[in-house]
Scaffold this active site. Structure first.
Site, PDB file in Angstrom:
ATOM      1  CG  HIS A 126      13.039  30.740  53.365  1.00  0.00           C
ATOM      2  ND1 HIS A 126      11.825  30.504  53.015  1.00  0.00           N
ATOM      3  CD2 HIS A 126      13.166  29.715  52.970  1.00  0.00           C
ATOM      4  CE1 HIS A 126      11.124  29.576  51.716  1.00  0.00           C
ATOM      5  NE2 HIS A 126      12.418  29.146  52.462  1.00  0.00           N
TER       6      HIS A 126
ATOM      7  CG  ASP B 171       6.858  31.150  51.090  1.00  0.00           C
ATOM      8  OD1 ASP B 171       7.348  31.241  52.662  1.00  0.00           O
ATOM      9  OD2 ASP B 171       5.629  30.954  51.626  1.00  0.00           O
TER      10      ASP B 171
END
Length: 448
Positions: free
Chosen positions: A419, A423
């Site tokens: 992450h 995204d």
């Protein structure tokens, strides 16, 4: 003294000193202690060093320097500096051919064979199982002619026997003589020991391999293999480094399974390999990575490295641990080429012949836990990649299709991603592309 006596006897008997000496050397066995008699009845003492001379002559006669070759640990890869000698495949005295494996070296990634450099007989091992060895380390000696193998061990043990034998009995005249030097030496040593006592030995340190837990009944303690330790380290580093997040979706496998069922015979006849489901997911992953290039990228310091190639790693479980062979240039391959490459790499991984180069690199990983019956899981990223796709078992479930509830073969798929770089939007779009391509493979043909 012994040599001078032999020379005097040779001169008195009109013979050659060298021939007498050679006969004497052959007639005196190295292992027999005590005095020996010559042909004339004269008693000759045997010096303790004579056993060493006998052994050296014996070995020189049996084994010439050019007759033996060393079996050494081969080069194991750029990123591997050492390994563990797992086991010997042969025993001393066994006959081996050129390039025949005689031992196995276990590394962090693969198991490597040590091959015999020449045809011959294994003379001896100079390393033992469990030793840590580096490339170039000698582990065995091979006799090309096969001679000397049965004689080496007794010759090597002869000096130890000679050293362990008690000294010959001394003459009475020697026993009657006083021994002031020995007594004075003992007297001198005693004060020396009293004035400078040796330092106490340090307390034994606890070895890292010693059991940390008390033994219990019906338990076995087995050391971790290097491959298992490496996998554990990499997976823990992945958890500690990446910001791991997993997103899920489900795929209707009806059309892909129908495609395989209809064309499996023709596919096998033309290409010589079976048509499986994995090639469909590889092609779907390639399409998804081309639509979402960030999934194929990686963080390097403060930079992002975008890759213009797609190398798909396929996680394969083996009895020795998890290995990840790589399908290179998957974006340029068709279904048949992918199936052939998967089949070849899977066989090598199972029998332990896969090389380091065939597992190095990779920009994205696919793990198929469904072959073991896994319904749902959260796979862990294979560093230094940024994402991994998890496939699972196919289960027939009721689904609503066109307003009607019908049974469908369904599979859950999961994408674990870093992450920090990816995204949720890109991750969901990527997984949606996998779903679209697998549910309708015609999209690949039309590029839509």
């Amino acid at each position: 003294m012994m040599l001078s006596i032999l020379r005097r006897r040779a001169v008195s008997q009109g013979g050659s000193s060298s021939s007498i000496l050679g006969q004497s050397l052959r007639c005196i066995p190295s292992a027999a202690p005590g005095p020996h008699s010559t042909a004339g009845g004269e008693i000759l003492p045997q010096p303790r060093e004579f056993g060493h001379v006998r052994s050296l002559c014996h070995m020189t006669r049996i084994i010439s320097p050019g007759d033996v070759v060393d079996a050494v640990v081969p080069f194991m890869g750029e990123s591997i500096s050492d390994g563990t000698l797992a086991k010997f495949l042969k025993n001393p005295g066994d006959r081996v051919e050129v390039d025949e494996p005689i031992a196995q070296i276990e590394t962090d990634k693969v198991t490597i064979d040590v091959a015999s450099p020449e045809a011959g007989v294994i003379q001896k091992f100079v390393a033992k199982e469990g030793d840590t060895v580096e490339p170039g380390t000698k582990i065995a000696v091979i006799s090309k002619s096969g001679e000397g193998v049965a004689h080496v061990a007794p010759s090597e043990k002869t000096p130890d026997k000679a050293a362990s034998q008690p000294p010959p009995p001394a003459d009475k005249s020697d026993e009657d003589k006083p021994k002031p030097k020995v007594e004075s030496a003992s007297a001198l040593e005693k004060p020396k020991k009293a004035t400078s006592p040796p330092p106490p030995p340090p307390p034994p340190k606890r070895s890292a391999t010693e059991p940390q837990l008390p033994p219990k009944e019906r338990e076995r303690r087995v050391p971790m293999t290097r491959l298992r330790k490496r996998v554990a380290t990499r997976l823990k580093d992945s958890q500690n480094t990446f910001a791991l997040l997993t997103t899920f979706n489900e795929v209707d496998m009806t059309n892909l399974m129908k495609l395989r069922s209809e064309y499996k015979d023709a596919f096998l006849e033309k290409h010589g390999v079976k048509l499986g489901l994995m090639s469909g997911f590889v092609k779907a992953a390639v399409s998804g990575l081309q639509n979402q290039p960030i999934i194929n990228a990686v963080i390097d310091g403060d930079d992002i490295i975008y890759r213009d190639y797609i190398d798909i790693s396929i996680a394969v479980g083996t009895p020795k641990g998890l290995v990840v062979p790589v399908i290179r240039g998957a974006e340029k391959m068709n279904f048949a080429e992918i199936e052939k490459e998967i089949n070849t790499l899977a066989k090598k991984a199972s029998n332990g012949t896969i090389s380091i180069d065939e597992m190095a690199g990779g920009s994205f990983t696919i793990s198929n836990g469904g072959v073991y019956g896994s319904l749902l899981s959260t796979p862990i990223i294979n560093p230094p990649q940024s994402a991994i796709l998890g496939m699972h078992t196919i289960v027939s479930r009721p689904m609503v299709v066109g307003g009607t509830i019908v049974p469908r073969p369904m599979m859950y798929i999961a994408l674990t991603y870093d992450h920090r770089l990816i995204d949720g939007r890109e991750a969901v779009f990527f997984l949606r592309r996998i779903k679209d391509v697998v549910e309708d493979p015609r999209r690949l043909l039309l590029d839509i």
